[in-house]
Scaffold this active site. Sequence first.
Site, PDB file in Angstrom:
ATOM      1  CE  LYS A   1      -4.269   1.000   2.537  1.00 34.86           C
ATOM      2  NZ  LYS A   1      -4.888   0.777   3.856  1.00 34.86           N
TER       3      LYS A   1
HETATM    4  C1  E4P Z   1      -8.330   1.626   4.256  1.00 36.21           C
HETATM    5  O1  E4P Z   1      -7.480   1.035   3.652  1.00 36.21           O
HETATM    6  C2  E4P Z   1      -8.091   2.470   5.429  1.00 36.21           C
HETATM    7  O2  E4P Z   1      -7.243   1.715   6.259  1.00 36.21           O
HETATM    8  C3  E4P Z   1      -9.315   2.768   6.228  1.00 36.21           C
HETATM    9  O3  E4P Z   1     -10.488   2.369   5.556  1.00 36.21           O
HETATM   10  C4  E4P Z   1      -9.366   4.149   6.780  1.00 36.21           C
HETATM   11  O4  E4P Z   1     -10.554   4.305   7.506  1.00 36.21           O
HETATM   12  P1  E4P Z   1     -10.788   5.471   8.578  1.00 36.21           P
HETATM   13  O5  E4P Z   1     -11.072   6.733   7.851  1.00 36.21           O
HETATM   14  O6  E4P Z   1     -11.978   5.005   9.372  1.00 36.21           O
HETATM   15  O7  E4P Z   1      -9.528   5.553   9.402  1.00 36.21           O
END
Ligand code: E4P
Length: 217
Positions: free
Chosen positions: A83
Amino acid sequence: MKIFLDSADINEIKTYINTGFVDGVTTNPSLIAKSGRNILEAISEICSLVDGPVSAEVAATDYETMIAEGRKLAKLADNVTVKVPLTEDGLRTCRTLSDEGTDVNVTLCFTAGQALLAAKAGATFISPFVGRLDDIGQDGMGLIEEIVTIYDQYGFDTEVLVASVRSSQHVVDAATMGADVVTLPPKILGALYKHPLTDKGLAAFISDWEGTGQSIL
Ligand code: E4P
C-alpha cells in the site's frame, strides 16, 4: 463485490474469517500502531490466516525508501499487496512495484483525478476514503460513482476499493454503484447482519414453535 476486513487485530481477523465473508484484509500504520504488533510479524501472521490479498502500507514518503520498504513487505508472503500513499513519489513507487509484478493498493484517494493517475500508474486497487470526505461535508459515495464511471469508460483494470466505510448504507451504495471491493471495520461487517424486524420475527417464530411442543431432532 469483495469484502475485505479493515483491521490489524489478529483476534478480530480470526473471528471474522470464520464467517466466510472475508475476501482479504487491509491495514494501515494507524491500525498497526493500535494492534501494538511489529508490522512484519503482524502482516506475516495475517497472510497465513487469509487466502486473499493483505494490504501492508509503507511508512516512508520518498521514492527510494518506499521502494525498499515495498520490496521487503512483498517478500513476506505471496498474498501481500503493498500500500502506498497517493503522492507523486507514491505513484512512482506504484509504477515500479507494479512493473515488478507486485500488487499495489494506492491509498488516501480523495478525488477522481487522483484515481485516474493511480490507474495509469498500474495500481491493482485504488482506495477512496468515503467516510473522511463525508466528515468534511463532501459526498464520499459521489466520488465512488465518478471513479467507477471513469474506469469503466477506459477499461482500466484497477479495482475500486471503497475505504473509510462508516455504515451499512455505504456498503449497499458501493454495491449499487459497482465498486469492486469494500473494506470494513469489524463493527460494520457485524452491523450488516442486523435488522430489528429480523430479531422481532425470530423471537415470534421461537415462541410459536415452543407452543407446538415439537422437536425436529
Ligand atoms: C483503508 O485502507 C483504510 O485503512 C481505512 O479504511 C481508513 O478508515 P478510517 O477513515 O476510518 O480511518
